[in-house]
Design a protein around this motif. Structure first.
Motif, mmCIF file in Angstrom:
data_model
loop_
_atom_site.group_PDB
_atom_site.id
_atom_site.type_symbol
_atom_site.label_atom_id
_atom_site.label_comp_id
_atom_site.label_asym_id
_atom_site.label_seq_id
_atom_site.Cartn_x
_atom_site.Cartn_y
_atom_site.Cartn_z
ATOM 1 N N ASN A 65 0.795 -1.226 0.000
ATOM 2 C CA ASN A 65 0.000 0.000 0.000
ATOM 3 C C ASN A 65 0.829 1.279 0.000
ATOM 4 O O ASN A 65 0.255 2.362 0.103
ATOM 5 C CB ASN A 65 -0.915 0.026 1.228
ATOM 6 C CG ASN A 65 -2.072 -0.941 1.120
ATOM 7 O OD1 ASN A 65 -3.120 -0.624 0.573
ATOM 8 N ND2 ASN A 65 -1.875 -2.144 1.630
ATOM 9 N N VAL A 111 -5.191 0.929 -3.756
ATOM 10 C CA VAL A 111 -4.674 0.736 -2.406
ATOM 11 C C VAL A 111 -4.850 2.013 -1.605
ATOM 12 O O VAL A 111 -5.163 3.079 -2.141
ATOM 13 C CB VAL A 111 -3.188 0.321 -2.429
ATOM 14 C CG1 VAL A 111 -3.024 -1.000 -3.135
ATOM 15 C CG2 VAL A 111 -2.342 1.394 -3.083
ATOM 16 N N GLY A 167 -1.383 1.756 4.536
ATOM 17 C CA GLY A 167 0.025 1.408 4.442
ATOM 18 C C GLY A 167 0.854 2.051 5.542
ATOM 19 O O GLY A 167 1.712 1.404 6.158
#
Length: 368
Positions: free
Chosen positions: A158, A222, A227
Motif C-alpha cells: 500500500n 490501495v 500502508g
C-alpha cells in the motif's frame, strides 16, 4: 555541718548525674546515636542501590568485551548475509528455491545449534520445556514477529517503496522508546538525538539503494493511510518483540540463553510451516516440486549464514541491548553497499554519502 551537708548534696547530685549522665555526656551519647543511625541509614541506602543495580538489565551498566565482540560480529554477519542474497539473486539458477522454505530451514539450523549449545552448557535439554509459564513467555516475541511480517506485507502493498523504507526506520526510535518503558532504561537527550540522526542516516542509505524503484508506486486501488498505519504498527511490533525478548533473557530465570533461543526457534519453525500451509502458492510449490526444490550449495551457505546471525543476535541482546543492535545493523547496511559497489557494480550516490555521515555521527554522539 552545712559544709558537710552541702558535700552530701553534691555527692547525691553527682550520683544522680552519674546515673543519668552529665549534659555533655548526654549530648555526646545523642550525637553518637545519631551518627550510628546515620551510618546505618547510609549503609541501607548503599545496599538498596546495589540491589537495584542487580535488578537492572546488564545493558544499563557498562558493556563487557563479549558485548562489543558480538556487535562487531553481528555487523560482519549482516553484511555477509546481504551480499550473499544479492549474489544469489544475480546468479542464474541460484534463486529458484522457495524463500519461505529457506526461512524455515534457517530456523531449523538455528534451533539445532541452540540445542547443542544448551546440552553442552547444562548437560540435558528436558529442563528447557519443564517450566510451562516460562515456555509460554517465549511465545510472545515469536507471535509478535509473525504479526510484524504480516504488517510489512500490507505496508509494502500500500505504499511507495521510498515511503515504506523511510517510515520503517522508525523502528529504531520505537525500540528505544520501548526499552525505556519496559526495561526502565534511561537515555539522555544526547542519546535521543543520536538515535534520530541514526534513523535519518539509515533512511538515506536505504533510499539511495532504491534508485529508479523509488519512482514506482503501489496500485491505484490501495490506501496510503492503511500502508502508513501498517508500517507504524510493524515498527512497534518489531521493537516490542526485541525488547520483550531482551527482558526475558535478562530476567532472573533458571533458563540459559541457549534454552531460550531453543524455545524461540521451535515457535518460529511452527509459525513458518503454518505460513507455508496457509499460502496456496507456497503450498502448491512444495507439494509439486518438493520442499528443497532449487536448493544449491550457495543456498545452503546462505541459510547457514542467516542461522549464525540468529545465534549472534541472541548473544547481542543478552550482553548488550536492542539499541546497540540497531547501530550494528545500520553499520552493516553501509558495509554491504560499499562492498556491492566494489564487487557487484553498484554506484554510490550523494544520498548514500549523506547517510554514511549521519550514521557515523550518530555512533559518535551515542558513545559520548
Amino acid at each position: 555541718g552545712r559544709h558537710k551537708g552541702g558535700g552530701g548534696d553534691d555527692a547525691r547530685r553527682g550520683s544522680k548525674e552519674d546515673r543519668r549522665g552529665s549534659p555533655r555526656m548526654r549530648l555526646s551519647g545523642k550525637s553518637a546515636y545519631s551518627s550510628m543511625a546515620q551510618e546505618d541509614e547510609e549503609q541501607g541506602l548503599v545496599r538498596g542501590v546495589e540491589e537495584r543495580k542487580k535488578e537492572m538489565p546488564p545493558a544499563a551498566a557498562s558493556y563487557g568485551r563479549m558485548a562489543y565482540m558480538a556487535l562487531a560480529l553481528l555487523a560482519v554477519q549482516n553484511c555477509s548475509a546481504v551480499l550473499m542474497m544479492r549474489w544469489t539473486r544475480a546468479t542464474p539458477g541460484q534463486s529458484d528455491y522457495n524463500t519461505q522454505t529457506a526461512v524455515v530451514m534457517q530456523e531449523v539450523c538455528k534451533t539445532v545449534a541452540s540445542v547443542v549449545l544448551a546440552v553442552w552448557e547444562r548437560g540435558e535439554i528436558a529442563s528447557t520445556f519443564r517450566n510451562v509459564p516460562e515456555l509460554l513467555k517465549t511465545s510472545v516475541p515469536a507471535v509478535l514477529y509473525l504479526i510484524q511480517n504480516n504488517l510489512q506485507y500490507v505496508a509494502v502493498s500500500n505504499l511507495h517503496a521510498a515511503t515504506y523504507q523511510v517510515t520503517y526506520q522508525l523502528k529504531i526510535l520505537s525500540t528505544a522508546l520501548l526499552s525505556v518503558c519496559l526495561l526502565g532504561r534511561q537515555l539522555s537527550r544526547l542519546k535521543w538525538a543520536a538515535l534520530i540522526v541514526l534513523t535519518v542516516g539509515v533512511a538515506a542509505v536505504q533510499l539511495s539503494e532504491l534508485g529508479d524503484a523509488s519512482a514506482s508506486g503501489p496500485a491505484d486501488n490501495v490506501d496510503a493511510a492503511v500502508g502508513l498505519a501498517a508500517t507504524l504498527l510493524a515498527t512497534l511490533a518489531s521493537g516490542c518483540a526485541g525488547v520483550y525478548f531482551e527482558k526475558i533473557l535478562k530476567s532472573k530465570s533458571e533458563l540459559t540463553l541457549w534454552q531460550r533461543n531453543t524455545q524461540l526457534g521451535l515457535y518460529s519453525i511452527v509459525i513458518g510451516l503454518a505460513a507455508i500451509l496457509s499460502s496456496p502458492k507456497n503450498r502448491a510449490f512444495v507439494t509439486t516440486f518438493g520442499f528443497f526444490q532449487g536448493y544449491t550449495p550457495l543456498t545452503w551457505l546462505n541459510i547457514a549464514i542467516q542461522s549464525f546471525g540468529g545465534l549472534v543476535v541472541a548473544v547481542v541482546i543478552k550482553f548488550a541491548d536492542n539499541i546497540l543492535k540497531n547501530f550494528a545493523t545500520s553499520i552493516s547496511i553501509i558495509l554491504s553497499v560499499i562492498f556491492s559497489c566494489l564487487f557487484l557494480g553498484q554506484h554510490l550516490s550523494s544520498l548514500f554519502l549523506l547517510g554514511v555521515f549521519c550514521v557515523n555521527y550518530a555512533v559518535y554522539l551515542y558513545s559520548r
